[in-house]
Design a protein around this motif. Structure first.
Motif, short mmCIF file in Angstrom:
data_model
loop_
_atom_site.label_atom_id
_atom_site.label_comp_id
_atom_site.label_asym_id
_atom_site.label_seq_id
_atom_site.Cartn_x
_atom_site.Cartn_y
_atom_site.Cartn_z
N PHE A 160 -13.51 -1.52 3.52
CA PHE A 160 -14.32 -2.71 3.82
C PHE A 160 -13.57 -4.01 3.58
N ASP A 161 -12.25 -3.99 3.64
CA ASP A 161 -11.46 -5.19 3.38
C ASP A 161 -10.99 -5.77 4.70
N VAL A 162 -11.75 -6.72 5.23
CA VAL A 162 -11.44 -7.32 6.51
C VAL A 162 -10.16 -8.13 6.44
N GLY A 163 -9.92 -8.79 5.31
CA GLY A 163 -8.73 -9.62 5.16
C GLY A 163 -7.45 -8.82 5.25
N VAL A 164 -7.37 -7.73 4.50
CA VAL A 164 -6.17 -6.89 4.52
C VAL A 164 -6.01 -6.22 5.88
N ALA A 165 -7.12 -5.79 6.49
CA ALA A 165 -7.05 -5.18 7.82
C ALA A 165 -6.56 -6.19 8.85
N SER A 166 -6.98 -7.44 8.74
CA SER A 166 -6.50 -8.47 9.66
C SER A 166 -5.01 -8.71 9.48
N ALA A 167 -4.55 -8.71 8.24
CA ALA A 167 -3.12 -8.85 7.99
C ALA A 167 -2.35 -7.69 8.60
N GLY A 168 -2.89 -6.48 8.47
CA GLY A 168 -2.25 -5.32 9.09
C GLY A 168 -2.24 -5.40 10.60
N ALA A 169 -3.33 -5.93 11.18
CA ALA A 169 -3.39 -6.08 12.63
C ALA A 169 -2.32 -7.06 13.12
N LEU A 170 -2.12 -8.16 12.39
CA LEU A 170 -1.08 -9.12 12.78
C LEU A 170 0.31 -8.50 12.65
N ASP B 245 0.85 -1.19 0.00
CA ASP B 245 0.00 0.00 0.00
C ASP B 245 0.89 1.24 0.00
N PRO B 246 0.60 2.23 -0.85
CA PRO B 246 1.43 3.46 -0.87
C PRO B 246 1.53 4.15 0.48
N ALA B 247 0.53 3.94 1.34
CA ALA B 247 0.55 4.58 2.65
C ALA B 247 1.32 3.78 3.69
N PHE B 248 1.78 2.58 3.34
CA PHE B 248 2.44 1.72 4.32
C PHE B 248 3.77 2.32 4.81
N GLY B 249 4.60 2.75 3.88
CA GLY B 249 5.89 3.34 4.26
C GLY B 249 5.73 4.58 5.12
N PRO B 250 4.94 5.57 4.68
CA PRO B 250 4.72 6.74 5.55
C PRO B 250 4.12 6.38 6.90
#
Length: 277
Positions: free
Chosen positions: A244-254, A49-54
């Motif tokens: 609304f992407d629960v899968g990607v949000a769960s990966a980010g939470a982990l 995600d482009p916002a991941f680095g910042p």
């Protein structure tokens, strides 16, 4: 104790297991019929995600800045208030009070009462000195969030340091004074070593809790402008409740859990070394 232990394990393991499951499947609330296994694609999507680095950089800046501010000012205020003066009890209560303000209230207070470029206190001070008021939340969003969070966590550090100073050997301080040691020397060789353990504890606790700073960002800047004040917690929120992407949000939470555990293990070792001294 078995029922209590079992309840605690279920309370911890069930949400973690569900997060692991959702992180490995395609689970978007806008596409309720597609729950196929995708492996590590959610993690890849989150990391690219482009916002991941910042978000990582902002999280580290927020952690480092708030911890540095609270430790330095906390030690300074604790040493200052530790000396007897009229009204010391009232001053101590007032200094501790901001820690009990809810994060959302804290953010609203700074957003409207302090940092508003038209009627805020900082704008009025700037005009009084003949300067142009600064729109803090637009021009310096991350710095504004750092100030808000540091203001709320400073009383916690001050309380720990002030309590620790109560156990400082007064006879040792008096002996050093009689031997000719000045105030700076007494602080450097007696007070700071005495505060080594409390400083380690404050850094560890703040490091863990500041990883999840969210309310201040959501209430004031919403992660912007752009990604200027987006941290990992707000990026996870964006994926979960805006995309609304629960899968990607769960990966980010982990990922956030992993990052917090690495920091916790590292800091616990530092605390352990200080406690062994």
């Amino acid at each position: 104790m078995a029922p209590a232990v079992l309840t605690l394990l279920l309370w911890m393991i069930v949400p973690l297991a569900m997060t692991l499951y959702f992180s490995a499947v395609r689970y978007n609330l806008m596409q309720p019929g597609e729950h196929g296994f995708v492996g590590l694609q959610n993690f890849e999507f989150f990391a690219t995600d482009p916002a991941f680095g910042p978000a990582i950089v902002n999280t580290l800046l927020l952690l480092g800045s708030v911890i540095a501010i609270t430790v330095v000012l906390g030690v300074a205020i604790a040493v200052l208030v530790n000396e007897p003066f009229p009204g010391r009890g009232v001053v101590r209560v007032l200094l501790i009070s901001p820690f009990f303000v809810m994060p959302t209230v804290n953010a609203l207070l700074w957003k409207h009462m302090m940092m508003n470029p038209i009627y805020g206190v900082l704008a009025q001070l700037a005009r009084w000195f003949g300067a142009e008021p600064v729109d803090w939340l637009t021009d310096h969003p991350l710095l504004s969030v750092i100030v808000m969070v540091a203001w709320q966590w400073l009383p916690f550090a001050f309380l720990i340091f002030m309590t620790s100073l109560q156990s400082l050997d007064r006879e040792q301080m008096e002996a050093a004074r009689m031997d000719g040691a000045n105030a700076l020397q007494r602080f450097w060789y007696l007070v700071l070593p005495h505060l080594a353990r409390p400083v380690a504890v404050v850094v560890m606790i703040e490091m863990i809790f500041l990883m999840s700073v969210f309310a201040e960002i959501y209430t004031t800047t919403s992660g912007g402008p752009g990604t200027a004040s987006t941290n990992v917690a707000f990026l996870i929120f964006t994926q979960a409740l805006m995309n609304f992407d629960v899968g990607v949000a769960s990966a980010g939470a982990l990922f956030a859990v992993l990052l917090a555990n690495i920091a916790a293990v590292f800091l616990i070792r530092i605390v352990g070394k200080n406690l062994d001294r």
